[in-house]
Design a protein around this motif. Structure first.
Motif, PDB file in Angstrom:
ATOM      1  N   ASN A   1      26.003  45.123  53.236  1.00 24.87           N
ATOM      2  CA  ASN A   1      25.393  46.452  53.251  1.00 24.87           C
ATOM      3  C   ASN A   1      26.081  47.394  54.237  1.00 24.87           C
ATOM      4  O   ASN A   1      25.936  48.599  54.143  1.00 24.87           O
ATOM      5  N   GLU A   2      26.839  46.840  55.192  1.00 24.05           N
ATOM      6  CA  GLU A   2      27.518  47.663  56.186  1.00 24.05           C
ATOM      7  C   GLU A   2      28.852  48.207  55.688  1.00 24.05           C
ATOM      8  O   GLU A   2      29.450  49.070  56.319  1.00 24.05           O
ATOM      9  N   VAL A   3      29.328  47.705  54.555  1.00 23.35           N
ATOM     10  CA  VAL A   3      30.617  48.144  54.029  1.00 23.35           C
ATOM     11  C   VAL A   3      30.480  49.565  53.478  1.00 23.35           C
ATOM     12  O   VAL A   3      29.555  49.854  52.717  1.00 23.35           O
ATOM     13  N   ASP A   4      31.407  50.431  53.875  1.00 26.14           N
ATOM     14  CA  ASP A   4      31.396  51.811  53.403  1.00 26.14           C
ATOM     15  C   ASP A   4      32.047  51.865  52.014  1.00 26.14           C
ATOM     16  O   ASP A   4      33.257  51.648  51.881  1.00 26.14           O
ATOM     17  N   VAL A   5      31.267  52.137  50.999  1.00 22.83           N
ATOM     18  CA  VAL A   5      31.783  52.202  49.626  1.00 22.83           C
ATOM     19  C   VAL A   5      31.692  53.626  49.078  1.00 22.83           C
ATOM     20  O   VAL A   5      31.812  53.834  47.867  1.00 22.83           O
ATOM     21  N   GLU A   6      31.533  54.574  49.965  1.00 19.45           N
ATOM     22  CA  GLU A   6      31.440  55.962  49.548  1.00 19.45           C
ATOM     23  C   GLU A   6      32.731  56.381  48.844  1.00 19.45           C
ATOM     24  O   GLU A   6      33.830  56.212  49.382  1.00 19.45           O
ATOM     25  N   GLY A   7      32.622  56.887  47.644  1.00 21.63           N
ATOM     26  CA  GLY A   7      33.779  57.358  46.892  1.00 21.63           C
ATOM     27  C   GLY A   7      34.580  56.259  46.210  1.00 21.63           C
ATOM     28  O   GLY A   7      35.614  56.531  45.616  1.00 21.63           O
ATOM     29  N   VAL A   8      34.126  55.033  46.298  1.00 22.72           N
ATOM     30  CA  VAL A   8      34.845  53.919  45.662  1.00 22.72           C
ATOM     31  C   VAL A   8      34.218  53.657  44.298  1.00 22.72           C
ATOM     32  O   VAL A   8      33.012  53.410  44.203  1.00 22.72           O
ATOM     33  N   ASP A   9      35.034  53.739  43.258  1.00 22.67           N
ATOM     34  CA  ASP A   9      34.529  53.458  41.917  1.00 22.67           C
ATOM     35  C   ASP A   9      34.377  51.960  41.721  1.00 22.67           C
ATOM     36  O   ASP A   9      35.134  51.160  42.288  1.00 22.67           O
ATOM     37  N   ALA A  10      33.442  51.609  40.891  1.00 21.03           N
ATOM     38  CA  ALA A  10      33.277  50.203  40.547  1.00 21.03           C
ATOM     39  C   ALA A  10      34.533  49.709  39.850  1.00 21.03           C
ATOM     40  O   ALA A  10      35.158  50.437  39.068  1.00 21.03           O
ATOM     41  N   MET A  11      34.941  48.458  40.163  1.00 25.61           N
ATOM     42  CA  MET A  11      36.177  47.944  39.590  1.00 25.61           C
ATOM     43  C   MET A  11      35.994  47.508  38.146  1.00 25.61           C
ATOM     44  O   MET A  11      36.921  47.502  37.371  1.00 25.61           O
ATOM     45  N   THR A  12      34.801  47.117  37.768  1.00 31.68           N
ATOM     46  CA  THR A  12      34.582  46.689  36.399  1.00 31.68           C
ATOM     47  C   THR A  12      33.124  46.944  36.029  1.00 31.68           C
ATOM     48  O   THR A  12      32.246  46.933  36.874  1.00 31.68           O
ATOM     49  N   THR A  13      32.912  47.181  34.782  1.00 31.54           N
ATOM     50  CA  THR A  13      31.570  47.354  34.264  1.00 31.54           C
ATOM     51  C   THR A  13      31.579  47.031  32.778  1.00 31.54           C
ATOM     52  O   THR A  13      32.514  47.394  32.071  1.00 31.54           O
ATOM     53  N   PRO A  14      30.564  46.347  32.294  1.00 28.95           N
ATOM     54  CA  PRO A  14      30.541  46.035  30.864  1.00 28.95           C
ATOM     55  C   PRO A  14      30.265  47.269  30.013  1.00 28.95           C
ATOM     56  O   PRO A  14      30.530  47.274  28.827  1.00 28.95           O
ATOM     57  N   VAL A  15      29.776  48.325  30.617  1.00 31.44           N
ATOM     58  CA  VAL A  15      29.469  49.521  29.845  1.00 31.44           C
ATOM     59  C   VAL A  15      30.733  50.286  29.484  1.00 31.44           C
ATOM     60  O   VAL A  15      30.929  50.684  28.344  1.00 31.44           O
ATOM     61  N   LYS A  16      31.643  50.461  30.461  1.00 30.23           N
ATOM     62  CA  LYS A  16      32.844  51.247  30.212  1.00 30.23           C
ATOM     63  C   LYS A  16      33.900  50.470  29.447  1.00 30.23           C
ATOM     64  O   LYS A  16      34.690  51.029  28.729  1.00 30.23           O
ATOM     65  N   PHE A  17      33.945  49.146  29.664  1.00 36.23           N
ATOM     66  CA  PHE A  17      34.997  48.334  29.072  1.00 36.23           C
ATOM     67  C   PHE A  17      34.380  47.169  28.301  1.00 36.23           C
ATOM     68  O   PHE A  17      34.316  46.058  28.810  1.00 36.23           O
ATOM     69  N   PRO A  18      33.915  47.414  27.094  1.00 43.17           N
ATOM     70  CA  PRO A  18      33.304  46.311  26.340  1.00 43.17           C
ATOM     71  C   PRO A  18      34.335  45.234  26.028  1.00 43.17           C
ATOM     72  O   PRO A  18      35.517  45.514  25.842  1.00 43.17           O
ATOM     73  N   LEU A  19      33.874  44.003  26.006  1.00 43.50           N
ATOM     74  CA  LEU A  19      34.758  42.884  25.711  1.00 43.50           C
ATOM     75  C   LEU A  19      35.147  42.903  24.238  1.00 43.50           C
ATOM     76  O   LEU A  19      34.349  43.285  23.387  1.00 43.50           O
ATOM     77  N   PRO A  20      36.368  42.482  23.945  1.00 44.08           N
ATOM     78  CA  PRO A  20      36.739  42.408  22.531  1.00 44.08           C
ATOM     79  C   PRO A  20      35.910  41.333  21.840  1.00 44.08           C
ATOM     80  O   PRO A  20      35.612  40.299  22.432  1.00 44.08           O
ATOM     81  N   GLN A  21      35.528  41.614  20.634  1.00 44.11           N
ATOM     82  CA  GLN A  21      34.712  40.655  19.893  1.00 44.11           C
ATOM     83  C   GLN A  21      35.414  40.305  18.595  1.00 44.11           C
ATOM     84  O   GLN A  21      36.010  41.160  17.949  1.00 44.11           O
ATOM     85  N   ARG A  22      35.336  39.047  18.245  1.00 47.00           N
ATOM     86  CA  ARG A  22      35.924  38.628  16.984  1.00 47.00           C
ATOM     87  C   ARG A  22      34.948  38.950  15.852  1.00 47.00           C
ATOM     88  O   ARG A  22      33.753  39.134  16.070  1.00 47.00           O
ATOM     89  N   GLU A  23      35.484  39.002  14.674  1.00 45.63           N
ATOM     90  CA  GLU A  23      34.650  39.250  13.514  1.00 45.63           C
ATOM     91  C   GLU A  23      33.725  38.057  13.303  1.00 45.63           C
ATOM     92  O   GLU A  23      34.146  36.894  13.419  1.00 45.63           O
ATOM     93  N   ASP A  24      32.467  38.307  13.021  1.00 50.16           N
ATOM     94  CA  ASP A  24      31.478  37.254  12.858  1.00 50.16           C
ATOM     95  C   ASP A  24      31.535  36.714  11.431  1.00 50.16           C
ATOM     96  O   ASP A  24      30.751  37.088  10.570  1.00 50.16           O
ATOM     97  N   VAL A  25      32.507  35.842  11.206  1.00 44.60           N
ATOM     98  CA  VAL A  25      32.716  35.295   9.872  1.00 44.60           C
ATOM     99  C   VAL A  25      32.767  33.772   9.979  1.00 44.60           C
ATOM    100  O   VAL A  25      33.426  33.226  10.870  1.00 44.60           O
ATOM    101  N   VAL A  26      32.094  33.120   9.086  1.00 39.35           N
ATOM    102  CA  VAL A  26      32.104  31.664   9.056  1.00 39.35           C
ATOM    103  C   VAL A  26      33.382  31.204   8.373  1.00 39.35           C
ATOM    104  O   VAL A  26      33.720  31.669   7.284  1.00 39.35           O
TER     105      VAL A  26
END
Length: 95
Positions: free
Chosen positions: A42-67
């Protein structure tokens, strides 16, 4: 924030865990160490630092759902104790 031996006993009771009477002091020390480390974060200053990863901005690639059968019937049947015409042969279980 820190926990006491009574807190550990209460948590163990609420979680339906056997009360670890011989490890209470060890657990108190370990939990307080974890809480101390979290407080340091909690003492780390993260002001102005963007998150390095998020599932919202960078969705994982998904394979086609085919049997598929994988196109490897011969490899699969190579492990079978018995096969016939491309199928597993199993002992009859119902007469």
């Amino acid at each position: 924030m820190s926990v006491t031996a009574d807190d550990v006993r209460r948590i163990a009771r609420l979680a339906c865990l056997a009360e670890p009477t011989d490890r209470i002091d060890t657990l108190v020390g370990e939990l307080n160490g974890i809480l101390s480390w979290i407080e340091q974060l909690n003492e780390v200053d993260v002001e102005g630092v963007d998150a390095m990863t998020t599932p919202v901005k960078f969705p994982l690639p998904q394979r086609e759902d085919v049997v598929t059968d994988g196109n490897c019937r011969d490899k699969v049947l190579a492990n079978a104790p018995s096969s016939d015409e491309g199928f597993f042969v199993v002992p009859k279980s119902v007469e």
